[in-house]
Design a protein around this motif. Structure first.
Motif, PDB file in Angstrom:
ATOM      1  N   UNK A   7      92.875  31.699 109.064  1.00  0.00           N
ATOM      2  CA  UNK A   7      93.047  33.156 107.277  1.00  0.00           C
ATOM      3  C   UNK A   7      94.124  32.559 106.501  1.00  0.00           C
ATOM      4  N   UNK A   8      95.082  32.022 107.506  1.00  0.00           N
ATOM      5  CA  UNK A   8      96.403  31.322 106.601  1.00  0.00           C
ATOM      6  C   UNK A   8      95.629  30.214 105.725  1.00  0.00           C
ATOM      7  N   UNK A   9      95.310  29.651 106.888  1.00  0.00           N
ATOM      8  CA  UNK A   9      94.745  28.139 105.984  1.00  0.00           C
ATOM      9  C   UNK A   9      93.565  28.324 104.487  1.00  0.00           C
ATOM     10  N   UNK A  10      92.560  29.368 104.804  1.00  0.00           N
ATOM     11  CA  UNK A  10      91.825  29.852 104.076  1.00  0.00           C
ATOM     12  C   UNK A  10      92.340  30.193 102.513  1.00  0.00           C
ATOM     13  N   UNK A  11      93.232  30.836 103.065  1.00  0.00           N
ATOM     14  CA  UNK A  11      94.202  31.761 101.835  1.00  0.00           C
ATOM     15  C   UNK A  11      95.388  30.765 101.139  1.00  0.00           C
ATOM     16  N   UNK A  12      95.881  29.488 101.710  1.00  0.00           N
ATOM     17  CA  UNK A  12      96.006  28.645 101.205  1.00  0.00           C
ATOM     18  C   UNK A  12      95.442  27.785  99.823  1.00  0.00           C
ATOM     19  N   UNK A  13      94.025  28.040 100.777  1.00  0.00           N
ATOM     20  CA  UNK A  13      93.383  26.716  99.851  1.00  0.00           C
ATOM     21  C   UNK A  13      92.729  27.547  98.672  1.00  0.00           C
ATOM     22  N   UNK A  14      92.586  28.991  98.727  1.00  0.00           N
ATOM     23  CA  UNK A  14      92.196  29.833  97.261  1.00  0.00           C
ATOM     24  C   UNK A  14      93.300  30.081  96.979  1.00  0.00           C
ATOM     25  N   UNK A  15      94.580  29.861  96.966  1.00  0.00           N
ATOM     26  CA  UNK A  15      95.818  29.745  96.105  1.00  0.00           C
ATOM     27  C   UNK A  15      95.471  28.607  95.195  1.00  0.00           C
ATOM     28  N   UNK A  16      95.310  27.341  96.289  1.00  0.00           N
ATOM     29  CA  UNK A  16      94.715  26.100  94.451  1.00  0.00           C
ATOM     30  C   UNK A  16      93.550  26.488  93.987  1.00  0.00           C
ATOM     31  N   UNK A  17      92.778  26.600  94.069  1.00  0.00           N
ATOM     32  CA  UNK A  17      91.048  28.048  93.832  1.00  0.00           C
ATOM     33  C   UNK A  17      91.752  28.635  92.495  1.00  0.00           C
ATOM     34  N   UNK A  18      93.082  29.577  92.674  1.00  0.00           N
ATOM     35  CA  UNK A  18      93.256  30.328  91.778  1.00  0.00           C
ATOM     36  C   UNK A  18      93.636  29.233  90.550  1.00  0.00           C
ATOM     37  N   UNK A  19      94.022  28.268  90.591  1.00  0.00           N
ATOM     38  CA  UNK A  19      94.812  27.709  89.593  1.00  0.00           C
ATOM     39  C   UNK A  19      93.538  26.863  88.507  1.00  0.00           C
ATOM     40  N   UNK A  20      91.943  26.946  89.559  1.00  0.00           N
ATOM     41  CA  UNK A  20      91.215  26.297  88.532  1.00  0.00           C
ATOM     42  C   UNK A  20      90.207  27.007  88.249  1.00  0.00           C
ATOM     43  N   UNK A  21      89.680  27.830  88.613  1.00  0.00           N
ATOM     44  CA  UNK A  21      88.773  28.935  88.875  1.00  0.00           C
ATOM     45  C   UNK A  21      89.470  30.133  88.925  1.00  0.00           C
ATOM     46  N   UNK A  22      88.227  30.986  87.242  1.00  0.00           N
ATOM     47  CA  UNK A  22      88.982  32.185  87.172  1.00  0.00           C
ATOM     48  C   UNK A  22      88.433  33.436  87.599  1.00  0.00           C
ATOM     49  N   UNK A  23      89.067  34.170  88.115  1.00  0.00           N
ATOM     50  CA  UNK A  23      88.975  35.537  88.706  1.00  0.00           C
ATOM     51  C   UNK A  23      88.771  36.912  88.384  1.00  0.00           C
ATOM     52  N   UNK A  24      88.154  37.529  88.463  1.00  0.00           N
ATOM     53  CA  UNK A  24      88.266  38.773  87.910  1.00  0.00           C
ATOM     54  C   UNK A  24      89.766  39.400  87.953  1.00  0.00           C
ATOM     55  N   UNK A  25      89.385  40.626  86.540  1.00  0.00           N
ATOM     56  CA  UNK A  25      90.498  41.032  85.971  1.00  0.00           C
ATOM     57  C   UNK A  25      90.973  41.680  87.287  1.00  0.00           C
ATOM     58  N   UNK A  26      90.196  42.810  87.510  1.00  0.00           N
ATOM     59  CA  UNK A  26      90.852  43.787  88.543  1.00  0.00           C
ATOM     60  C   UNK A  26      91.349  43.792  89.826  1.00  0.00           C
ATOM     61  N   UNK A  27      91.074  42.194  89.983  1.00  0.00           N
ATOM     62  CA  UNK A  27      91.485  41.247  91.443  1.00  0.00           C
ATOM     63  C   UNK A  27      92.570  40.740  90.907  1.00  0.00           C
ATOM     64  N   UNK A  28      93.258  40.211  90.114  1.00  0.00           N
ATOM     65  CA  UNK A  28      94.022  39.686  89.151  1.00  0.00           C
ATOM     66  C   UNK A  28      95.722  40.876  89.413  1.00  0.00           C
ATOM     67  N   UNK A  29      95.437  42.111  89.025  1.00  0.00           N
ATOM     68  CA  UNK A  29      96.149  43.349  89.794  1.00  0.00           C
ATOM     69  C   UNK A  29      96.342  43.103  91.141  1.00  0.00           C
TER      70      UNK A  29
END
Length: 678
Positions: A7-29
C-alpha cells in the motif's frame, strides 16, 4: 504489515500520478485534509521520539511529503485556473483568512510563507549541515571509545559490532538530512512561485478569457490562491518544525513500508487520540467541511483504541508470564550458583580512594586498567581477565587490597592528596615527607605534599601520583601471578586465534597430539618464569615437533624455551654479553643422575644435606652479583635447567635460570661465579 508495504508503494506511485492526471474535486478535499493530518502526525512523533532510531525514515518521509504537497499544489492550480474554484477546503481557508479584505489576507499568507522559508527552513538546513559535519568529525573518537571498552572487558565483541553499526547509521542519517533539508527549502520557494502563478494567471484568465471585472477577478483568484497556499503552507510549516527537531536522529535499517507502519502507527496510541481530537475539532468547530475531518478523526481515534487494546493485552500477558516464572522460581531450591563465582582479579579500596576510580570526580583508574591490560598483552601475550573494582568499608580509608581468585595477594596504602617520592640513587638533598615503603617493589620512599613535589623533582627524586602507584602495583601482581590467571578457556581462545591464519598447524596438534589442558600446562610453565607466550605460532610449532616424543609438560616447556631462544636472549642479554653464574660439571652430573622418571612425570631426588649445600652455595654467588649491581642469572645445561629452577624456588622465585641452548651462539658468556658441591 506485508500488505502495508504494498500500500505504501502504491501510495508513492499515486502521488506521482496526481501530478499528471486530474482528480475529482471531492477527493481533493480529502487529500488536502489528510495532508494536514500527516503533518501533525510527523510533528508529534518527532516530539515524542526519545531515540533517533525510532524515527529513522524521516529523510525519506520528508521527500515523500514534499512531493505530496507539490502534487496537490499542481492539482489545485489546475482547478483554480481552469474552473475558478478548487474545492470547499481551499475556499473555506481563503474566506477564513481574508475575512472580506483581500489585501490583509494576502499579507497574512505572505508572512506565513516568509516565516517558514527564512526562519524555520533556514534554521533546520543550517542545523543539519553542522550536525553532519560534527558527527563525521566525532566518528574516530567514538570508535576509539568502543575499542577501549572492548579491551577493558566492559563489552563483548557482539556489543562492539552493534555500537559500531549504530555509529555508521548515525553518520548516514546526518548526511541524508543535510541533503533532505534542501527539500523543505525548495518546497517553500515552490510555494511562493505557485502563489504568484495562481494570482497572475488567474487575473489574466479571469479578465481576458472569462470577461470578469478586474475587482471580482482579483477577489476571486486571490481568495483561492490564499486558501490554496494556506492548505499547503500549514503542513509545510509543521514538517519544517519537525525537521529541526529530528535533524540529529540515526539512519534506518528497514525498508520504507515497514518503517512507516511500525514507526507511525506502532509506538504510542496517545498520538492517535491527539490527532483524532484535533481533526474532530477542525471538522465540528471551524467552518471547514466536516465530513473529511470527522471521518479522519474517528479513524485515528479507532486506530489509537486498537493500538491501546493490543498494548494492554501484551502487557497483561507479560505480567502473567513474569508472575508464573516467579512462582516457579519460588518452588525451586535456593539458587546459590551466583554466590559460587570467584573473580579472577579484584581491586578493593577504602572510601578515601573512591575518587580515584570515579570518572565523575576526575578519577582515571579505569583508563589505567585498560592500559595495564594492553601492556601485559604486549609483554606476556595473554589477555588479562576483567579487573573487578569494589569499595570495601572494612578497609582503612586510604587502603587497597589486590585479590587473585578471591585470595588476598597484596595490599597497600596511599594518601589521596600526596605524591610518592622515591630516590633512584641519584637524588641530591633531603625532602620533607612521611616515610613509607613503595608497595610494588618494597623500596623506601616518602609521601610529599603538592608544594614539596616540585622541590623533590628538582633534587632528582622520582615522584608519582596515587593512581600510578596503584596501577604499578596491580601490574606487578598480575605479572607475578599470570600463570594462575591463564585458564583453559583462555588457551582455547589463543589457539583459535592462531587457527584463523595457521589452520594446518592447529589441526595437526589439537587434539591429535596434545589436548588444550596439556598446552595450558606448558604455557603456565612459561608464564611462571615471565616468558612471553605472545608468539603462539612458534610455541605451537615446537609442541607439534616434540609432542610425539614426550608428553611431559616440563620437557615440552624446555623444548619451547629453546625455540624461543632469540626472545630469551634479547630479554636477558645486553650488548651481546651475558654475565652469569655457572654450575660445576660434577654438580650438573649429580643433578642428572638424581632425576627420576615416572609415568606422571619426572622429579629430582637428592638428599636434603646436598640440596641445602647447593642452595647455600647459590646464595653466596647471588649476593656476590647483587653487591656489584648485576642481576643474578644462573646458566646451566638444558637437561638440568628445569630441575635446578625448581630447587632454587625454595630460596627465591625470581631467580633467573637459563640453559645454554636458550642463549644465542654469538653471545659472549662471562662467568661471575660457579656453584660447586661442597
Amino acid at each position: 504489515m506485508k500488505r502495508g508495504d504494498v500500500s505504501v508503494a502504491i501510495a508513492v506511485i499515486a502521488i506521482i500520478l496526481i501530478i499528471i492526471i486530474p482528480i475529482p474535486m471531492w477527493s481533493l478535499d480529502i487529500l488536502l485534509s489528510f495532508n494536514i493530518s500527516l503533518a501533525l502526525l510527523i510533528l508529534l512523533i518527532s516530539m515524542y521520539t526519545k531515540d533517533a532510531l525510532q524515527f529513522s525514515i524521516f529523510p525519506t518521509l520528508l521527500l515523500i511529503t514534499t512531493l505530496y504537497r507539490l502534487s496537490l499544489n499542481i492539482s489545485t492550480t489546475r482547478y483554480i485556473l481552469s474552473e475558478g474554484q478548487a474545492g470547499d477546503v481551499i475556499e473555506a481557508f481563503g474566506n477564513f483568512v481574508i475575512q472580506g479584505n483581500v489585501f490583509v489576507g494576502l499579507i497574512i499568507f505572505l508572512i506565513i510563507v516568509v516565516i517558514n522559508f527564512l526562519v524555520i527552513t533556514k534554521g533546520a538546513e543550517r542545523v543539519a549541515e553542522v550536525a553532519a559535519r560534527f558527527t563525521l568529525d566525532a566518528m574516530p573518537g567514538k570508535q576509539m571509545a568502543i575499542d577501549a571498552d572492548l579491551n577493558s572487558g566492559l563489552i563483548t565483541e557482539q556489543d562492539a559490532k552493534i555500537r559500531r553499526k549504530e555509529i555508521q547509521q548515525q553518520a548516514d542519517f546526518y548526511g541524508a538530512m543535510d541533503g533532505a533539508s534542501k527539500f523543505v527549502k525548495g518546497d517553500a520557494i515552490a510555494g511562493i512561485v505557485v502563489t504568484l502563478i495562481n494570482i497572475t494567471g488567474g487575473l489574466i484568465i479571469g479578465v481576458l478569457v472569462n470577461k470578469m471585472p478586474m475587482g471580482e477577478a482579483l477577489v476571486r483568484y486571490t481568495l483561492l490562491t490564499v486558501g490554496d497556499g494556506l492548505v499547503s503552507q500549514i503542513p509545510a510549516l509543521l514538517i519544517s518544525t519537525a525537521t529541526g527537531i529530528v535533524v540529529t536522529r540515526a539512519a534506518s535499517e528497514s525498508n520504507l513500508g515497514q518503517d512507516v507502519l511500525a514507526q507511525l502507527f506502532g509506538n504510542n496510541p496517545k498520538l492517535m487520540y491527539i490527532i483524532g481530537g484535533v481533526l474532530l475539532f477542525l471538522g465540528i468547530v471551524t467552518p471547514l467541511p466536516w465530513p473529511p475531518y470527522v471521518i479522519l478523526g474517528v479513524t485515528f481515534i479507532f486506530v489509537g483504541y486498537s493500538m491501546n487494546s493490543s498494548k494492554k493485552k501484551k502487557e497483561t500477558e507479560e505480567i502473567e508470564v513474569s508472575q508464573t516464572a516467579e512462582i516457579e522460581e519460588i518452588r525451586k531450591p535456593e539458587n546459590v550458583m551466583t554466590l559460587l563465582k570467584v573473580e579472577d582479579i579484584e581491586l578493593e579500596f577504602g572510601y578515601g580512594i573512591i575518587p580515584l576510580a570515579d570518572i565523575n570526580q576526575g578519577g582515571d583508574l579505569l583508563d589505567r586498567i585498560v592500559m595495564i591490560r594492553r601492556q601485559i598483552a604486549i609483554e606476556l601475550g595473554m589477555v588479562v581477565p576483567m579487573v573487578r573494582l569494589r569499595d570495601n568499608i572494612q578497609l582503612n580509608p586510604n587502603e587497597y587490597v589486590i585479590k587473585i581468585k578471591g585470595v588476598e595477594i597484596a595490599k597497600g596504602e596511599v594518601l589521596f592528596d600526596h605524591f610518592l617520592a622515591m630516590d633512584p640513587g641519584t637524588a641530591q638533598g633531603d625532602i620533607i615527607g612521611i616515610d613509607t615503603i613503595e608497595p610494588a617493589f618494597g623500596l623506601p620512599a616518602k609521601w610529599v605534599t603538592d608544594h614539596e613535589r616540585e622541590k623533590a623533582e628538582i633534587l632528582g627524586y622520582t615522584v608519582v601520583d596515587p593512581p600510578s602507584i596503584i596501577a604499578t602495583h596491580l601490574t606487578e601482581i598480575i605479572k607475578r601471578n599470570a600463570s594462575e590467571l591463564l585458564s583453559r578457556q583462555d588457551v582455547k581462545a589463543l589457539v583459535d586465534n592462531v587457527k584463523e591464519e595457521h589452520p594446518a598447524l592447529v589441526e595437526e596438534l589439537v587434539p591429535k597430539l596434545l589436548s588444550i589442558g596439556e598446552i595450558q600446562k606448558v604455557l603456565i610453565n612459561l608464564l611462571r618464569e615471565q616468558v612471553s607466550i605472545r608468539d603462539m605460532v612458534t610455541i605451537l610449532e615446537a609442541l607439534a615437533d616434540y609432542a610425539a616424543i614426550t608428553r611431559d609438560a616440563d620437557m615440552l616447556t624446555e623444548y619451547v624455551r629453546q625455540r624461543l631462544s632469540r626472545y630469551i636472549t634479547k630479554k636477558y642479554v645486553e650488548r651481546n654479553k651475558l654475565k652469569a653464574i655457572t654450575l660445576d660439571s660434577e654438580l650438573e652430573q649429580l643433578i642428572m643422575e638424581s632425576i627420576n622418571q615416572t609415568e606422571t612425570g619426572s622429579y629430582l631426588s637428592i638428599s636434603p644435606n646436598k640440596a641445602q649445600s647447593i642452595l647455600n652455595n647459590i646464595i653466596v654467588n647471588i649476593e656476590k652479583m647483587t653487591s656489584i649491581g648485576l642481576q643474578p642469572i644462573i646458566l646451566t645445561a638444558p637437561i638440568v635447567r628445569i630441575y635446578l629452577k625448581k630447587l632454587t624456588e625454595q630460596i627465591t622465585k625470581d631467580l633467573i635460570v637459563l640453559s645454554y641452548n636458550e642463549i644465542d651462539s654469538s653471545v659472549e658468556v662471562q662467568s661471575m661465579g660457579m656453584v660447586t658441591i661442597v
